[in-house]
Design a protein around this motif. Sequence first.
Motif, PDB file in Angstrom:
ATOM      1  N   VAL A 128      38.282  82.830 -82.223  1.00  0.00           N
ATOM      2  CA  VAL A 128      37.403  82.434 -83.321  1.00  0.00           C
ATOM      3  C   VAL A 128      38.169  81.556 -84.309  1.00  0.00           C
ATOM      4  O   VAL A 128      39.195  81.976 -84.855  1.00  0.00           O
ATOM      5  N   GLY A 129      37.662  80.355 -84.537  1.00  0.00           N
ATOM      6  CA  GLY A 129      38.196  79.500 -85.598  1.00  0.00           C
ATOM      7  C   GLY A 129      37.364  79.743 -86.852  1.00  0.00           C
ATOM      8  O   GLY A 129      36.344  79.082 -87.066  1.00  0.00           O
ATOM      9  N   SER A 130      37.781  80.706 -87.670  1.00  0.00           N
ATOM     10  CA  SER A 130      36.939  81.142 -88.790  1.00  0.00           C
ATOM     11  C   SER A 130      36.709  80.044 -89.820  1.00  0.00           C
ATOM     12  O   SER A 130      35.678  80.033 -90.499  1.00  0.00           O
ATOM     13  N   ASN A 131      37.635  79.098 -89.940  1.00  0.00           N
ATOM     14  CA  ASN A 131      37.465  78.030 -90.934  1.00  0.00           C
ATOM     15  C   ASN A 131      36.252  77.161 -90.607  1.00  0.00           C
ATOM     16  O   ASN A 131      35.353  76.968 -91.429  1.00  0.00           O
ATOM     17  N   ARG A 176      28.739  88.982 -90.754  1.00  0.00           N
ATOM     18  CA  ARG A 176      27.872  89.555 -89.717  1.00  0.00           C
ATOM     19  C   ARG A 176      28.020  88.811 -88.396  1.00  0.00           C
ATOM     20  O   ARG A 176      27.950  89.414 -87.324  1.00  0.00           O
ATOM     21  N   ALA A 177      28.209  87.490 -88.464  1.00  0.00           N
ATOM     22  CA  ALA A 177      28.436  86.726 -87.235  1.00  0.00           C
ATOM     23  C   ALA A 177      29.725  87.172 -86.554  1.00  0.00           C
ATOM     24  O   ALA A 177      29.771  87.347 -85.324  1.00  0.00           O
ATOM     25  N   LEU A 178      30.785  87.376 -87.335  1.00  0.00           N
ATOM     26  CA  LEU A 178      32.059  87.835 -86.772  1.00  0.00           C
ATOM     27  C   LEU A 178      31.918  89.216 -86.147  1.00  0.00           C
ATOM     28  O   LEU A 178      32.481  89.488 -85.076  1.00  0.00           O
ATOM     29  N   ALA A 179      31.177  90.096 -86.807  1.00  0.00           N
ATOM     30  CA  ALA A 179      30.964  91.443 -86.259  1.00  0.00           C
ATOM     31  C   ALA A 179      30.182  91.368 -84.950  1.00  0.00           C
ATOM     32  O   ALA A 179      30.490  92.081 -83.976  1.00  0.00           O
ATOM     33  N   GLU A 180      29.187  90.487 -84.905  1.00  0.00           N
ATOM     34  CA  GLU A 180      28.385  90.335 -83.689  1.00  0.00           C
ATOM     35  C   GLU A 180      29.221  89.769 -82.543  1.00  0.00           C
ATOM     36  O   GLU A 180      29.091  90.193 -81.388  1.00  0.00           O
ATOM     37  N   GLU A 229      42.069  81.131 -91.214  1.00  0.00           N
ATOM     38  CA  GLU A 229      42.764  81.645 -92.387  1.00  0.00           C
ATOM     39  C   GLU A 229      42.388  83.091 -92.697  1.00  0.00           C
ATOM     40  O   GLU A 229      43.184  83.842 -93.253  1.00  0.00           O
ATOM     41  N   LEU A 230      41.168  83.483 -92.348  1.00  0.00           N
ATOM     42  CA  LEU A 230      40.708  84.835 -92.655  1.00  0.00           C
ATOM     43  C   LEU A 230      41.626  85.889 -92.063  1.00  0.00           C
ATOM     44  O   LEU A 230      41.838  86.944 -92.661  1.00  0.00           O
ATOM     45  N   ALA A 231      42.199  85.609 -90.894  1.00  0.00           N
ATOM     46  CA  ALA A 231      43.052  86.595 -90.225  1.00  0.00           C
ATOM     47  C   ALA A 231      44.343  86.852 -90.990  1.00  0.00           C
ATOM     48  O   ALA A 231      44.947  87.925 -90.846  1.00  0.00           O
ATOM     49  N   GLY A 232      44.788  85.884 -91.799  1.00  0.00           N
ATOM     50  CA  GLY A 232      46.034  86.039 -92.530  1.00  0.00           C
ATOM     51  C   GLY A 232      45.868  86.607 -93.922  1.00  0.00           C
ATOM     52  O   GLY A 232      46.854  86.809 -94.631  1.00  0.00           O
ATOM     53  N   GLU A 233      44.616  86.869 -94.345  1.00  0.00           N
ATOM     54  CA  GLU A 233      44.371  87.472 -95.649  1.00  0.00           C
ATOM     55  C   GLU A 233      44.237  88.976 -95.474  1.00  0.00           C
ATOM     56  O   GLU A 233      43.466  89.427 -94.615  1.00  0.00           O
ATOM     57  N   PRO A 234      44.957  89.779 -96.253  1.00  0.00           N
ATOM     58  CA  PRO A 234      44.898  91.233 -96.060  1.00  0.00           C
ATOM     59  C   PRO A 234      43.480  91.787 -96.026  1.00  0.00           C
ATOM     60  O   PRO A 234      43.152  92.590 -95.150  1.00  0.00           O
ATOM     61  N   GLY A 235      42.631  91.346 -96.959  1.00  0.00           N
ATOM     62  CA  GLY A 235      41.253  91.822 -96.957  1.00  0.00           C
ATOM     63  C   GLY A 235      40.505  91.385 -95.715  1.00  0.00           C
ATOM     64  O   GLY A 235      39.746  92.166 -95.111  1.00  0.00           O
ATOM     65  N   GLY A 236      40.689  90.145 -95.313  1.00  0.00           N
ATOM     66  CA  GLY A 236      40.041  89.646 -94.108  1.00  0.00           C
ATOM     67  C   GLY A 236      40.535  90.355 -92.868  1.00  0.00           C
ATOM     68  O   GLY A 236      39.748  90.704 -91.971  1.00  0.00           O
ATOM     69  N   ALA A 237      41.858  90.574 -92.779  1.00  0.00           N
ATOM     70  CA  ALA A 237      42.424  91.278 -91.624  1.00  0.00           C
ATOM     71  C   ALA A 237      41.888  92.700 -91.535  1.00  0.00           C
ATOM     72  O   ALA A 237      41.632  93.219 -90.442  1.00  0.00           O
ATOM     73  N   LEU A 238      41.711  93.353 -92.685  1.00  0.00           N
ATOM     74  CA  LEU A 238      41.148  94.711 -92.701  1.00  0.00           C
ATOM     75  C   LEU A 238      39.752  94.708 -92.079  1.00  0.00           C
ATOM     76  O   LEU A 238      39.440  95.551 -91.217  1.00  0.00           O
ATOM     77  N   LEU A 239      38.900  93.777 -92.499  1.00  0.00           N
ATOM     78  CA  LEU A 239      37.538  93.728 -91.973  1.00  0.00           C
ATOM     79  C   LEU A 239      37.530  93.390 -90.484  1.00  0.00           C
ATOM     80  O   LEU A 239      36.772  93.981 -89.704  1.00  0.00           O
ATOM     81  N   LEU A 240      38.358  92.445 -90.083  1.00  0.00           N
ATOM     82  CA  LEU A 240      38.416  92.058 -88.674  1.00  0.00           C
ATOM     83  C   LEU A 240      38.890  93.219 -87.801  1.00  0.00           C
ATOM     84  O   LEU A 240      38.355  93.457 -86.710  1.00  0.00           O
ATOM     85  N   ALA A 241      39.895  93.947 -88.285  1.00  0.00           N
ATOM     86  CA  ALA A 241      40.388  95.105 -87.534  1.00  0.00           C
ATOM     87  C   ALA A 241      39.289  96.152 -87.380  1.00  0.00           C
ATOM     88  O   ALA A 241      39.129  96.763 -86.316  1.00  0.00           O
ATOM     89  N   GLN A 261      39.091 104.567 -92.064  1.00  0.00           N
ATOM     90  CA  GLN A 261      39.084 103.997 -93.413  1.00  0.00           C
ATOM     91  C   GLN A 261      38.647 102.535 -93.382  1.00  0.00           C
ATOM     92  O   GLN A 261      37.866 102.084 -94.229  1.00  0.00           O
ATOM     93  N   MET A 262      39.149 101.790 -92.407  1.00  0.00           N
ATOM     94  CA  MET A 262      38.764 100.385 -92.285  1.00  0.00           C
ATOM     95  C   MET A 262      37.268 100.267 -92.016  1.00  0.00           C
ATOM     96  O   MET A 262      36.576  99.427 -92.611  1.00  0.00           O
ATOM     97  N   GLN A 263      36.758 101.090 -91.115  1.00  0.00           N
ATOM     98  CA  GLN A 263      35.345 101.008 -90.743  1.00  0.00           C
ATOM     99  C   GLN A 263      34.439 101.419 -91.899  1.00  0.00           C
ATOM    100  O   GLN A 263      33.328 100.894 -92.043  1.00  0.00           O
ATOM    101  N   SER A 264      34.909 102.319 -92.740  1.00  0.00           N
ATOM    102  CA  SER A 264      34.130 102.715 -93.903  1.00  0.00           C
ATOM    103  C   SER A 264      33.955 101.533 -94.852  1.00  0.00           C
ATOM    104  O   SER A 264      32.865 101.311 -95.406  1.00  0.00           O
TER     105      SER A 264
END
Length: 758
Positions: A627-630, A659-663, A680-692, A720-723
């Motif tokens: 995924v190229g999130s940019n 939602r697209a990323l989750a799908e 870039e989303l993968a390198g941001e702590p908040g973004g990495a948390l959601l992606l994980a 915790q991440m899924q919550s």
Amino acid sequence: MLRQLQRIVQAVNQAPDFELALQTLVTEVKQALNTDSCTIYLTDFAQQRFRLAATDGLRITQEQPIYMNFGEGMISLAAQREEPLNLAQADQHPRFLQLPGVDETGYQAMLTTPVIHRRKVLGVLVIQQREARAYSADEEAFAVTLAAQLAVVIAHAQAKGVALHPHQQSAFGQTYKGLAAAAGVAIAPAYVMQPLAQLSAVKAKPCDNPEREIRAFRSAVARTRQDLIRLSERMRDEVAAESLAIFEVYHAMLDSESLGQQVEQTIQAGWRAQTALKIVVEQLVQQFEALEDDYIRERASDVRDLGQRILAHLQQRERRATKPPKQCVLVAEEVTVTMLAELPDTEIVAMVSLRGSRNSHAAIMARSMGIAAIVGVAELDLNDIDNQLCVVDGYSGELYLNPPTQVVAEYRQLANEELELRELVEQARGQPAQSKEGEPFSLQLNLGVQVDKSWLQALQSDGVGLFRTEIPFMLRERFPTESEQVELYREVLQQFAEQTVVMRTLDVGGDKPLPYLPLSEENPFLGWRGIRLTLDQPEIFLMQIRAMLKASINTCSLRILLPMVSTVEEVDEALRMIKQAHHEVSEEVAEDPQQHLHYPQVGVMIEVPAVLYQLDVIAEKIDFFSVGSNDLTQYLLAVDRNNERVSALYDAYHPAVIRALAEIAQTCQRLQKPISVCGELAGEPGGALLLAAMGYRNLSMNGYSLDHVRWMLSQLTLAQMQSVLEQVLAARSAPQVHEILALEMEKLGLGGLVRAGA
């Protein structure tokens, strides 16, 4: 009226300060419309009121400032409706309010026009006259047009903290807002640095001795090369070894045919060396600045910096010995890597650049140095800041000048907490990337510059998730030969012989043309680029694939990634040509029993929304997705993130993107097809948390994010991440997503990753 409007705007822009600009405005408008009064009110959001900022026509009967609360009078009504109100007898309207301290006796007609900047009402322009008649359609259109111009002036003034309280500092002192480019906080005096020479100041001059000018140019290049070596050595013990590769980019540009040979050819055409250098560098800068790719576009800054360093040697200029403070905030029109390396006896604790982005090499270097950085502070005046006390917040992008003691004390405490957090994060290096209960993750690198083995190994990554092959193409005046490409790709593949290297095929065209393949399109973002271009030019595609395959001989590291795919037919055609190239290289390898050629895995980038609805069909043909999130964000939201008018709408945390990323993750899990994220989303702590939490186990990022993401993952369980993800998926707007994410990370003890402090 157009000429009158132009005259007013010019007069306002030439005013020496903001208050005089407003007074000039109301006076000029009153004269242009031949009316009896013009007044401007500014919005004070903090106090929920409007302030009468300037008037020509109303009689003010008190010395104190005049305010009107939100919800009161015709001013509030125009602001609420966000449209002009044109009344012949305003004093008869039920919302008309007679302000204490203001004498409006005799005025009947009123035209109120809201001043709006990016959906925010910054004030209201009020035009009044004694005659009871409505203003004409032309007059109303004039007021609306003028309000749009005024909105920009007020927005810039507010960014400087002077719009509402022109003669007072706010509780935080004078405040400027830029883009956060490197996390951290710092407190120190400002040190303003200017380039030794300016290309813009060079005047075109012909020459009658080209040989002498070429000798002078070559001598200046040689001295510049020595400067770079000296500066690189100076930084060797101060930054991560990976950052020193940036200096290799400078050396590569010095060796590039696009610079040296073009300058000499321009000299031969009859220009002096300084003039030729200016012509060539400015052409290169224009080419880079026209590109859409953030990383490559920022190379314009490097080209300009290099050109001005060569120019300084041509002009035989040397930096005068100055005594900057022992600790300083480096401030410049455009901070460069070489500036960061030029103060050996001074500890630079932060950098502030009026131009640039977080993708500039200076910002990358700042992150490696562990210092806070803010870029894009366009309203800052370099003449007023030197040696002023600065507080730099690299999380919010805010710069405070001469703040009060209590603010300084608060930020000193935050800075101490920053050091504690940094020590914790550094301890994660060497540890496996896994969640608290041991769920493994693969953290890989995004690469695109010249690199060496030492710093790559020190990062302890799991390979290369994205290697941008287009950069060597951008630095040449012709297509690199197959052997040149083999050399480049082999260097990276050999360093990761036991891991994987995902090489993206040439991703140029349309909005980022090669210098030697000029393109002109009305809508380049939707044009001839990526896989579309290379499939139409099979000789380019086949040569690159052959080079990748030859470089991968006797290794199993290579993975090939196809960019900008939108149809199944593109995948079929690309696979056919990859198979053809493999057959051709196999025939060569067959002659040597010591060589073995592995058939690489092939993947498709998910960045065009159309692919989301073809995953099932495409998955049958390829080995993995990335995924190229940019670009996915840009195309899903239909936002050009480089257009300042709409860039605020670009947000990878928009509910549609999340939602697209989750799908995508759910679909790939069902298809049992490997999936990674390299934006870039993968390198941001908040973004990495959601992606994980969504199920992504392969994340690719820049080297400066690896330790932070690795440490963050180790602090959390999957539950915790899924919550957090469940709450985010229920959000209705991007601001709500940011708010939920910030709050939940605070609760989980990770607030220091998204704001100042521990």
